[in-house]
Enzyme design. Structure first.
Site, PDB file in Angstrom:
ATOM      1  N   SER A   1       0.839  -1.190   0.000  1.00 15.65           N
ATOM      2  CA  SER A   1       0.000   0.000   0.000  1.00 15.65           C
ATOM      3  C   SER A   1       0.886   1.257   0.000  1.00 15.65           C
ATOM      4  O   SER A   1       1.672   1.445  -0.925  1.00 15.65           O
ATOM      5  CB  SER A   1      -0.963  -0.048   1.194  1.00 15.65           C
ATOM      6  OG  SER A   1      -1.959   0.919   1.059  1.00 15.65           O
TER       7      SER A   1
ATOM      8  N   ASP B   1     -10.050  -3.220  -5.168  1.00 11.91           N
ATOM      9  CA  ASP B   1      -9.411  -2.347  -4.185  1.00 11.91           C
ATOM     10  C   ASP B   1      -9.974  -0.932  -4.325  1.00 11.91           C
ATOM     11  O   ASP B   1      -9.939  -0.352  -5.408  1.00 11.91           O
ATOM     12  CB  ASP B   1      -7.893  -2.352  -4.433  1.00 11.91           C
ATOM     13  CG  ASP B   1      -7.095  -1.743  -3.289  1.00 11.91           C
ATOM     14  OD1 ASP B   1      -7.654  -0.927  -2.538  1.00 11.91           O
ATOM     15  OD2 ASP B   1      -5.909  -2.084  -3.167  1.00 11.91           O
TER      16      ASP B   1
ATOM     17  N   HIS C   1      -8.269  -4.526  -1.295  1.00 12.61           N
ATOM     18  CA  HIS C   1      -6.990  -4.036  -0.777  1.00 12.61           C
ATOM     19  C   HIS C   1      -6.302  -5.057   0.117  1.00 12.61           C
ATOM     20  O   HIS C   1      -5.081  -5.107   0.187  1.00 12.61           O
ATOM     21  CB  HIS C   1      -7.241  -2.748   0.009  1.00 12.61           C
ATOM     22  CG  HIS C   1      -6.004  -1.973   0.346  1.00 12.61           C
ATOM     23  ND1 HIS C   1      -5.237  -1.374  -0.618  1.00 12.61           N
ATOM     24  CD2 HIS C   1      -5.399  -1.696   1.537  1.00 12.61           C
ATOM     25  CE1 HIS C   1      -4.210  -0.752  -0.033  1.00 12.61           C
ATOM     26  NE2 HIS C   1      -4.283  -0.940   1.274  1.00 12.61           N
TER      27      HIS C   1
END
Length: 710
Positions: free
Chosen positions: A563, A648, A683
């Protein structure tokens, strides 16, 4: 070819469609802008993602036995049939159970045998033939059968222990549906609440409070729902119209109040709702003041307020009477070297979760009797831990008791749950995660080192290795992890999957770079906005230190981030590709400038206080100077594995897709570049526990093979 994963077929090459973007007289060309499809249904885009996945599968097929072996090791360490440490709520113990061969958990409860007796650290849930029977409230394995992805984001038991409200996501896009069921009969109560977040609390036994998001997925409204009524008639308690702010909910430990907080990256203010009378709506508790961050809890006739300001960066603790919230008194003053991370209240005690010198700690204070004035806290007792570096986490505890429950782990100590008697100082281990396969924590050494950044700042690095396998002469392989954003602390904790590296002679390390919160609030401030590059240079300095001190060599150094940590990996790959042998970037935020210029993308508006607003010239050029997609150059890169999730909502799949496409076109080496996009996840990758192990196995097989250690 310099890479050891040697595909004989050519990688997919995405077509180029020129897309020009101009700002401040600066022209940028993105040939792969077409890969962004917000509907996630464009056949050409999906076809390209399928091609990339097929290429990854093909490239890794030669080491499928290694991947299977690593997966078997990881799964072999799992005690597949197990339960979590039971938690007491009223007359019941609640816990989760895992079953052999099953991906998901069962949510269970069982009656306690000592109902009415005071809580003790020695209490245990009755088991055996004469114990009250186990009741399975919800079996996620059954619920997940119809879905590729399944996750429960909240599981909230009503105050009378009769109902449960749970939030489920069946796609990975973090848009939840809330179901209320009767726990005994498992029958639904009313219709589900749809299109909500997993932020959910009971307001008494007859009503729920929940939040919903706007079109950019910002939690902007908080609602009151009376059981048995239609969602359409729910009352909106508050609407936050400022796009820099998001809402969240918390219940006081006393269960008498709910707190609704509205927060940006620098400011947070709080409303309270009296649970005994939710129809009265919200009351302001702390006002909205720019740069002031408050969070609140309750005990007796006082609210307790944790408050951060420019003068008190590491926070101070205040108390005020319920009937005069502006009459605040400092009870724990600001300390420049100690950050107040969180507080937990009990009827007779206050627990402060703090940080000093890069480590968490727990300090406990006894409170005056309820009704007495709350003065400055004195004589706190701080808990001691055996490992030199470790991590701590809060746990639900019983407000009316003197028993604090907390979670502990270190890089060599599996996750452990302790109950601590705040009166006697007695601590009892309630549960340590079982690690099968001959694991022995005494085989591993864990330590902290400090690297020096270019500006002289000392950067903490947490390290673990197996003492009988590591030579510390520069020949050992090393896996270095980093994050460094949002003031998040990546504390040294137990990574069960990393045993497959440690037991192959790897050193595993975490660089606690600026932008995280490990060393206090200033640590975060010095790694954001126009100081963001400190995050990257700290990581490079940490890597160079590990090479210099003979923990590894450049040829044996592998790195990973996810991320915002994937942004870190993308940035350091552009800055110092010579320093690393292999890199893994999970759901990486790599198209910083284009994303932050587009307020229609989820998270953009609220993130301007983290990265900067590139609609201002100074920020535009600073962000452009490190944004990974904008800084790919014709140079040699190490072997790289990049992952994404199609659904995501935090980092759009198109960011890593574009990064890979451009890298393929521009880089000058023959090292392998692989891209894996999960088409049924978001995600946080796949939802099943064994499915997630497959992802770790792919990553570690890629690393081991790249280092020629098969």
């Amino acid at each position: 070819m310099t890479s050891t994963i040697s595909p004989s077929r050519a990688p997919p090459m995405a077509k180029k469609v020129k897309h020009e973007m101009e700002m401040f007289g600066d022209l940028r060309i993105d040939n792969y802008y077409w890969l962004r499809d917000d509907s996630r249904s464009d056949p050409e885009v999906l076809s390209y993602l399928h091609e990339e996945n097929a290429y990854t599968d093909y490239s890794m097929s030669g080491i499928k036995p290694l991947q299977d072996q690593i997966y078997a090791e990881m799964r072999g360490r799992l005690k597949e049939d197990d339960i979590t440490a039971p938690i007491r709520r009223g007359p019941y113990y609640y816990y989760k159970r895992t079953l052999e061969g099953k991906e998901y958990v069962q949510h269970c409860r069982r009656l306690a045998s000592n109902i009415g007796a005071p809580t003790s650290v020695y209490d245990t849930m009755p088991t055996g033939s004469d114990a009250p029977p186990e009741h399975v409230i919800l079996d996620e394995n059954i619920k997940a059968q119809e879905h590729v992805f399944y996750i429960i984001g909240a599981f909230k038991v009503s105050p009378n222990n009769k109902l449960v409200a749970y939030a489920e996501d069946t796609k990975g896009d973090e848009i939840f549906t809330v179901h209320v069921i009767d726990m005994e009969s498992r029958t639904p109560v009313g219709k589900p609440l749809v299109g909500v977040t997993s932020d959910l609390e009971w307001a008494g036994g007859e009503a729920l409070v929940y939040t919903t998001r706007d079109e950019i997925l910002r939690p902007d409204k908080v609602w009151l729902h009376k059981l048995g009524t239609e969602q359409a008639v729910d009352s909106c308690l508050y609407h936050e119209k400022d796009e820099m702010f998001s809402l969240d909910l918390a219940a006081s430990e006393s269960k008498k109040f709910l707190f609704v907080t509205s927060e940006s990256k620098t400011t947070r203010f709080v409303f309270y709702l009296d649970v005994s009378n939710p129809g009265n709506g919200l009351n302001v508790l702390t006002p909205r003041l720019d740069g002031i961050d408050t969070s609140v809890s309750h005990r007796g006739n006082h609210f307790f307020i944790q408050r951060r300001s420019d003068e008190c960066l590491n926070s101070e603790l205040l108390a005020c009477p319920l009937d005069n919230t502006s009459d605040t008194k400092v009870i724990l003053p600001h300390r420049p070297s100690v950050k107040i991370q969180d507080i937990q209240l009990f009827s007779d005690h206050l627990v402060v979760y703090e940080r000093e010198n890069g480590l968490p700690r727990i300090t406990i204070y006894r409170l005056p009797a309820i009704g007495e004035p709350v003065e400055r806290l004195e004589g706190g007792r701080t808990l001691d831990f055996v490992d030199p570096i470790y991590s701590l986490a809060m746990s639900e505890s019983e407000f009316s008791s003197s028993v604090l429950r907390f979670h502990y782990s270190s890089m060599r100590t599996p996750p452990s749950v302790y109950d601590y008697d705040m009166n006697s100082g007695v601590s009892v281990l309630k549960k340590t995660k079982t690690v099968l396969g001959g694991f022995d924590s005494t085989n591993y050494i864990t330590e902290r080192q400090w690297a020096t950044a270019p500006d002289g700042t000392q950067i903490p690095i947490s390290i673990v290795y197996r003492k009988d396998l590591v030579k510390l002469d520069g020949s050992d392989p090393l896996f270095l992890y980093g994050y460094g954003s949002y003031e998040i602390c990546i504390d040294p904790s137990f990574e069960e999957s990393s045993l497959s590296l440690l037991d192959r002679g790897f050193i595993y390390a975490v660089a606690h770079v600026r932008g995280g919160g490990e060393m206090g609030r200033q640590w975060y401030e010095n790694g954001k906005l126009l100081k963001k590059k400190n995050t990257f240079t700290d990581f490079i300095a940490s890597a160079e230190y590990l090479v210099e001190k003979k923990y590894c060599s450049k040829e044996k150094l592998c790195i990973e981030g996810r991320s915002a940590g994937g942004l870190l990996i993308g940035a350091v790959l552009n800055m110092r590709p010579d320093l690393f042998k292999a890199a893994v970037a999970g759901v990486p935020f790599v198209d910083v400038l284009t994303t932050m210029l587009d307020p229609t993308i989820p998270l953009t508006t609220s993130e301007w206080e983290e990265w900067g607003d590139p609609r201002e010239e100074e920020f535009y050029f600073y962000m452009k100077s490190y944004s990974p997609l904008d800084n790919i150059k014709a140079q040699n890169y190490p072997a790289i594995l990049i992952t994404a999730g199609l659904h995501d909502t935090r980092v759009m799949y198109s960011e890593p897709a574009k990064f890979v496409a451009k890298l393929r076109d521009v880089k000058t080496d023959d090292n392998v570049l692989l891209f894996k996009c999960e088409l049924g996840a978001g995600h946080f990758s796949k939802s099943g526990r064994f499915e997630r192990l497959q992802e770790h196995a792919l990553k570690y097989a890629f690393i081991v093979k790249t280092l020629d250690m098969v």
